[in-house]
Design a protein around this motif. Structure first.
Motif, PDB file in Angstrom:
ATOM      1  N   HIS A 239      -2.877  35.882   1.515  1.00 34.24           N
ATOM      2  CA  HIS A 239      -2.438  35.640   2.990  1.00 34.24           C
ATOM      3  C   HIS A 239      -2.718  37.062   3.721  1.00 34.24           C
ATOM      4  CE1 HIS A 239       0.367  34.166   6.633  1.00 34.24           C
ATOM      5  NE2 HIS A 239      -0.893  34.324   6.775  1.00 34.24           N
ATOM      6  N   ILE A 240      -3.739  37.110   4.467  1.00 32.19           N
ATOM      7  CA  ILE A 240      -3.893  38.322   5.376  1.00 32.19           C
ATOM      8  C   ILE A 240      -3.187  38.059   6.703  1.00 32.19           C
ATOM      9  CG2 ILE A 240      -5.659  39.805   6.572  1.00 32.19           C
ATOM     10  CD1 ILE A 240      -7.682  38.809   4.338  1.00 32.19           C
ATOM     11  N   SER A 241      -2.109  38.771   6.937  1.00 31.38           N
ATOM     12  CA  SER A 241      -1.291  38.377   8.301  1.00 31.38           C
ATOM     13  C   SER A 241      -1.158  39.791   8.993  1.00 31.38           C
ATOM     14  CB  SER A 241      -0.010  37.920   7.652  1.00 31.38           C
ATOM     15  OG  SER A 241       0.785  37.766   8.738  1.00 31.38           O
ATOM     16  N   ASP A 242      -1.903  39.729   9.961  1.00 34.96           N
ATOM     17  CA  ASP A 242      -1.825  40.931  10.990  1.00 34.96           C
ATOM     18  C   ASP A 242      -2.111  40.244  12.326  1.00 34.96           C
ATOM     19  OD1 ASP A 242      -2.825  44.251  10.270  1.00 34.96           O
ATOM     20  OD2 ASP A 242      -2.762  43.563  12.162  1.00 34.96           O
ATOM     21  N   GLU A 243      -1.226  40.888  13.060  1.00 38.40           N
ATOM     22  CA  GLU A 243      -1.308  40.756  14.589  1.00 38.40           C
ATOM     23  C   GLU A 243      -2.882  41.024  15.435  1.00 38.40           C
ATOM     24  OE1 GLU A 243       0.382  39.401  18.038  1.00 38.40           O
ATOM     25  OE2 GLU A 243       1.410  39.423  15.946  1.00 38.40           O
ATOM     26  N   SER A 244      -3.444  42.173  14.568  1.00 38.29           N
ATOM     27  CA  SER A 244      -4.654  42.353  15.281  1.00 38.29           C
ATOM     28  C   SER A 244      -5.852  41.409  14.934  1.00 38.29           C
ATOM     29  CB  SER A 244      -5.151  43.858  14.592  1.00 38.29           C
ATOM     30  OG  SER A 244      -5.507  43.828  13.464  1.00 38.29           O
ATOM     31  N   LEU A 245      -5.536  40.628  13.926  1.00 42.89           N
ATOM     32  CA  LEU A 245      -6.277  39.598  13.315  1.00 42.89           C
ATOM     33  C   LEU A 245      -6.430  38.073  13.978  1.00 42.89           C
ATOM     34  CD1 LEU A 245      -6.716  40.660   9.757  1.00 42.89           C
ATOM     35  CD2 LEU A 245      -8.610  40.904  11.465  1.00 42.89           C
ATOM     36  N   ASN A 246      -5.273  37.986  14.768  1.00 42.70           N
ATOM     37  CA  ASN A 246      -5.103  36.718  15.279  1.00 42.70           C
ATOM     38  C   ASN A 246      -6.071  36.234  16.454  1.00 42.70           C
ATOM     39  OD1 ASN A 246      -2.777  36.328  13.780  1.00 42.70           O
ATOM     40  ND2 ASN A 246      -1.325  36.609  15.386  1.00 42.70           N
ATOM     41  N   ASN A 247      -6.476  35.105  16.312  1.00 43.43           N
ATOM     42  CA  ASN A 247      -7.759  34.723  17.552  1.00 43.43           C
ATOM     43  C   ASN A 247      -8.838  35.661  17.481  1.00 43.43           C
ATOM     44  OD1 ASN A 247      -5.843  32.611  18.355  1.00 43.43           O
ATOM     45  ND2 ASN A 247      -4.698  34.263  19.350  1.00 43.43           N
ATOM     46  N   SER A 248      -9.193  36.032  16.026  1.00 44.49           N
ATOM     47  CA  SER A 248     -10.327  37.049  16.351  1.00 44.49           C
ATOM     48  C   SER A 248     -11.617  36.378  16.470  1.00 44.49           C
ATOM     49  CB  SER A 248     -10.206  37.934  14.984  1.00 44.49           C
ATOM     50  OG  SER A 248      -9.244  38.847  14.972  1.00 44.49           O
ATOM     51  N   ASP A 249     -12.739  36.855  16.631  1.00 39.28           N
ATOM     52  CA  ASP A 249     -13.967  36.299  16.556  1.00 39.28           C
ATOM     53  C   ASP A 249     -14.475  36.421  15.408  1.00 39.28           C
ATOM     54  OD1 ASP A 249     -15.714  38.828  16.086  1.00 39.28           O
ATOM     55  OD2 ASP A 249     -14.647  39.508  17.959  1.00 39.28           O
TER      56      ASP A 249
END
Lengths: 259, 326
Positions: free
Chosen positions: A85-95
């Motif tokens: 599980h890659i969980s990182d604020e910077s990846l949420n809603n990414s393109d």
């Protein structure tokens, strides 16, 4: 057969989507989340390959906020072996590029014979991550796959894919990235023992830093809006079939001017 | 300088209408940006279509020829397209969101280190930035998207952009290309295409669709209606019909099937689940035929017929045949 299955958690298809007041996205309260339907086909196909070869592993890879763990857990309950599980604020809603980059970095830290992605996620509907992942890993891609046959020596696969107005059968060397299309299989339901077992299966949590990536967004969205309101037009009730047929056909010609 | 570049798709030895849609839109955007419009075509047979593209506003047509480009292959086409983009440096690249475009655009974009704003239904310029409006959640909402990296890559939904003639040179420039064979790819073993010339759902101008109310796999009535409408019409189905095994999955319209935008959508025996309504709700005109006056499909239909489809459709076919024969 070691399969890496990329999986996204998305709003259930029953969800009524509402745009938030400032138009920066959708209202997420009250949404029920499920495994992206096309990713379920991927999970099922990977499980079948493991069963066919009576050996191997099904590894689930997902990017998303904390709740995405539930989707990974569901896949583990179906029979997958472990999750990342890659969980990182910077990846949420990414393109799609950023997502593919993160998936590629995670894939590079694992072993696999084949990678499955859904051909698109039914939330943002881009349908790009699979092909981008393939390119970033310098692997062949076969998209919109409806049938997979792996050679006994696991060096190649014969794959059927949807093309416009028909089907294409291709031979592809392994490893490769396949994107799953409806028709590939009928995904199984998680059994009760499966659900119990899934609780003890490992899910490895990773951040962008763990993957050695610092995402740089390529796309930006704003001005979310609802579709133009469509209202009911003319309704024909209690008319004889020949009369109503004539009336509607005439209306399509003279009023709507579409025929 | 080529400001805007389109990719023109060729299928079965013919250039697709979507190429003219892109050319027409691309012309407007190139004028807005103050530059030229170019097009990329693949394969030795492609040169013959340069003048057609010129008619729709293309200044220069880059024709890439190599033995590997004679039939579509993801890796080879993406290599070739990425090479032309890297050489000619357009600011904006447009593709069509067709079956091929969905396969080609992301791989090409990844080679260039960008992403594609996929499946746009309209475009506007904000200064030199292109803004594409695209449906999400199968059309349950829309958003405007921009590309923050160069080139700005977009794909357009087929059958949505208007075509407009605007004669330009359409001058051919051949591009030398050698495949990078260090990359592996698949090889095509068999291509079985429906030779009836049936148009894909996503590109059809008219869709006659059947649902649970069809009661079985006999879609003769709907196929008859589609054939009366002609080659731009095709038959679709609801998820219920596909899951029942009445129709192939490729016919499914809806959130877990295809999102469609025909000029006319005729829904026969389809109640109208939220997923189905999302997938066909942006059709220009909707006709619904259903026995149940409370069916949700009637809330979206321009013309709602509360009746037995098996009685109404044959009558409509009679009327249509007479009308369209004129």
């Amino acid at each position: 057969m070691k399969s890496l299955v990329c999986l996204k958690q998305v709003p259930d298809t029953e969800t009524q989507i509402k745009v938030n007041p400032d138009g920066t996205g959708i209202v997420t309260e009250g949404i029920k989340y499920v495994i992206n339907p096309y990713d379920e086909f991927s999970v099922e196909e990977a499980l079948r390959l493991k069963e066919k070869f009576k050996a191997g592993e099904v590894l689930i890879l997902s990017i998303g906020p904390d709740r995405a763990t539930e989707a990974i857990r569901t896949a583990l309950a179906m029979g997958a072996d472990k999750g990342i599980h890659i969980s990182d604020e910077s990846l949420n809603n990414s393109d799609p590029f950023v997502i593919a980059q993160a998936l590629a970095a995670a894939a590079a830290q694992t072993e696999y014979d084949i990678i499955f992605c859904g051909h698109r996620a039914i939330d943002d509907d881009f349908g790009e991550a699979g092909a981008m992942l393939a390119e970033l890993l310098k692997l062949p891609q076969v998209t919109l796959v409806t049938k997979v046959d792996i050679a006994d020596d696991k060096t190649k696969a014969i794959v059927e894919r949807d093309v416009e107005g028909g089907k294409e059968t291709v031979e592809v060397p392994l490893p490769c990235v396949l994107t799953s299309q409806k028709g590939l299989n009928e995904p199984r339901y998680a059994s009760l023992p499966g659900i119990m077992k899934a609780k003890k299966k490992p899910i490895d949590k990773k951040t962008a830093a763990d993957l050695g990536i610092s995402p740089e967004p390529k796309l930006r969205s704003n001005a979310y809006s609802m579709p133009p309101e469509r209202t009911a037009g003319k309704k024909f009730e209690g008319m004889e079939p020949p009369d109503v047929a004539k009336a509607v056909v005439q209306a399509l010609r003279n009023e709507a001017k579409v025929i | 300088m080529s400001k805007v570049m389109i990719y023109g798709e060729i299928k079965g030895g013919k250039i697709k209408k979507t190429a003219f849609e892109l050319a027409s839109e691309g012309r407007k955007l190139a004028d807005g940006l103050g530059g030229e419009l170019s097009a990329v075509l693949m394969g030795a047979q492609a040169e013959q279509f340069a003048s057609d593209l010129g008619r729709y506003g293309v200044d220069t047509v880059y024709v890439v020829e190599a033995p590997e480009l004679e039939g579509y292959n993801s890796e080879y086409y993406a290599q070739a397209l990425a090479q032309v983009i890297a050489e000619k440096k357009p600011e904006v690249v447009l593709l069509s969101h067709t079956m091929q475009g969905k396969d080609l655009a992301p791989r090409t974009a990844a080679k260039l280190g960008v992403a594609t704003v996929a499946d746009c239904v309209s475009f506007r310029l904000d200064g030199s930035t292109l803004v594409g409006k695209r449906p999400m959640y199968a059309g349950k909402c829309y958003a405007e998207w921009t590309a923050m990296a160069s080139p700005q890559m977009f794909s357009a939904r087929p059958n949505v952009l208007e075509t407009a003639e605007n004669a330009k040179a359409g001058a051919v420039e051949k591009i030398a290309f050698t495949v990078d064979s260090s990359r592996t790819t698949y090889s095509t073993k068999e291509l079985s295409l429906d030779t009836s010339g049936k148009v894909d759902l996503t590109e059809a101008e008219i869709i006659v669709s059947g649902g649970r109310g069809m009661g079985g796999s006999d879609y003769t009535l709907l196929e008859e209606m589609a054939s009366i409408f002609g080659p731009t019409a095709t038959v679709g189905a609801s998820r219920a019909a596909v899951d029942a095994g009445w129709r192939p999955h490729s016919d499914q319209v809806g959130q877990t099937g295809k999102t469609v935008t025909p000029n006319l959508y005729v829904a026969c025996g389809i109640s109208g689940s939220i997923q189905h309504l999302a997938g066909m709700g942006s059709s220009k005109v909707i006709v619904a035929i259903n026995k149940d006056p409370e069916a949700p499909i009637f809330t979206k239909a321009d013309y709602g017929i509360v009746s037995d489809l098996f009685k109404v459709v044959p009558e409509m076919n009679k009327e249509l045949r007479a009308l369209l024969a004129e």
